[in-house]
Enzyme design. Structure first.
Site, PDB file in Angstrom:
ATOM      1  N   ASP A  72      -7.064  -1.215  -4.755  1.00 24.08           N
ATOM      2  CA  ASP A  72      -8.179  -0.826  -3.898  1.00 24.08           C
ATOM      3  C   ASP A  72      -9.017   0.261  -4.565  1.00 24.08           C
ATOM      4  O   ASP A  72     -10.250   0.244  -4.493  1.00 24.08           O
ATOM      5  CB  ASP A  72      -7.677  -0.311  -2.545  1.00 24.08           C
ATOM      6  CG  ASP A  72      -6.892  -1.340  -1.762  1.00 24.08           C
ATOM      7  OD1 ASP A  72      -7.161  -2.549  -1.917  1.00 24.08           O
ATOM      8  OD2 ASP A  72      -5.999  -0.937  -0.992  1.00 24.08           O
ATOM      9  N   ASP A  97       0.850  -1.188   0.000  1.00 24.09           N
ATOM     10  CA  ASP A  97       0.000   0.000   0.000  1.00 24.09           C
ATOM     11  C   ASP A  97       0.886   1.238   0.000  1.00 24.09           C
ATOM     12  O   ASP A  97       1.997   1.208   0.545  1.00 24.09           O
ATOM     13  CB  ASP A  97      -0.903   0.022   1.236  1.00 24.09           C
ATOM     14  CG  ASP A  97      -2.037  -0.985   1.172  1.00 24.09           C
ATOM     15  OD1 ASP A  97      -2.472  -1.341   0.057  1.00 24.09           O
ATOM     16  OD2 ASP A  97      -2.502  -1.406   2.246  1.00 24.09           O
TER      17      ASP A  97
END
Length: 158
Positions: free
Chosen positions: A132, A116
Site C-alpha cells: 500500500d 496488513d
C-alpha cells in the site's frame, strides 16, 4: 539487447520483494491480532487481515479485487514492454504501483486476504502494508511526472 524502462523493473522488483518479505516476517512472528508498540500510542506493528482494498473499502470483495490486481499488473507490464520509453518519474511511479499491486494480488490469490501490519495510531489511520505504501508513493511519483509535463505559457507555440 538492452532492457527498456529499466528503473520501472527495478522499482517493481524491490517493491514486490520488500512487501512479500515483510508480510512473511509478520505472519511468522506475530499471532493474528497481536500488536507490538514501537512508539506506544503512535506507531505499532499489528497483524491483521483485510479482505477489501485500501482502508477496508470493498471489504469481502476478494474475488473482484484479485482480478483487478491482475489486470492492473498486466496493463503496467504491457506499458513497460510495448509502450514508449518512460521518463524517470513515470518509470518509478508505475514500477512502484506494479510492485504493490502484485504484492497485494499474490496475497488475494494465495491467501484470500491481504496481510496488513503498519498501524499509525496517532491519527487513527487504517492498518496497511508495504505494498500500500509503495502504491501511494508511486502515485506521488506520477503526480510529479505530470507536473513536469505541464506546458507553461512560454512553451506553447502560437
Amino acid at each position: 539487447m538492452r532492457l527498456k524502462n529499466r528503473l520501472f523493473w527495478i522499482a517493481a522488483f524491490i517493491a514486490f520483494f520488500l512487501d512479500q518479505i515483510t508480510k512473511y516476517w509478520i505472519v511468522q512472528t506475530f499471532s493474528l491480532g497481536q500488536t507490538l508498540p514501537l512508539l506506544p500510542g503512535i506507531f505499532h506493528f499489528t497483524y491483521v487481515t483485510n479482505t477489501g482494498a485500501a482502508f477496508s473499502l470493498l471489504s469481502g470483495k476478494v474475488e473482484w479485487l484479485r482480478w483487478l490486481s491482475l489486470g492492473v499488473s498486466l496493463v503496467l507490464i504491457a506499458l513497460a514492454l510495448f509502450g514508449p520509453t518512460l521518463n524517470l518519474w513515470d518509470q518509478l511511479g508505475y514500477g512502484l504501483i506494479l510492485g504493490g499491486a502484485m504484492g497485494n494480488g499474490i496475497d488475494r490469490f494465495v491467501l484470500g486476504y491481504v496481510v496488513d501490519f503498519l498501524d499509525f495510531r496517532l491519527i487513527n489511520f487504517a492498518v496497511f502494508n508495504v505494498a500500500d505504501s509503495f502504491i501511494s508513493i508511486g502515485i506521488v511519483c506520477l503526480l510529479i511526472a505530470s507536473f513536469q509535463k505541464t506546458p507553461t505559457s512560454t512553451d506553447r507555440p502560437y
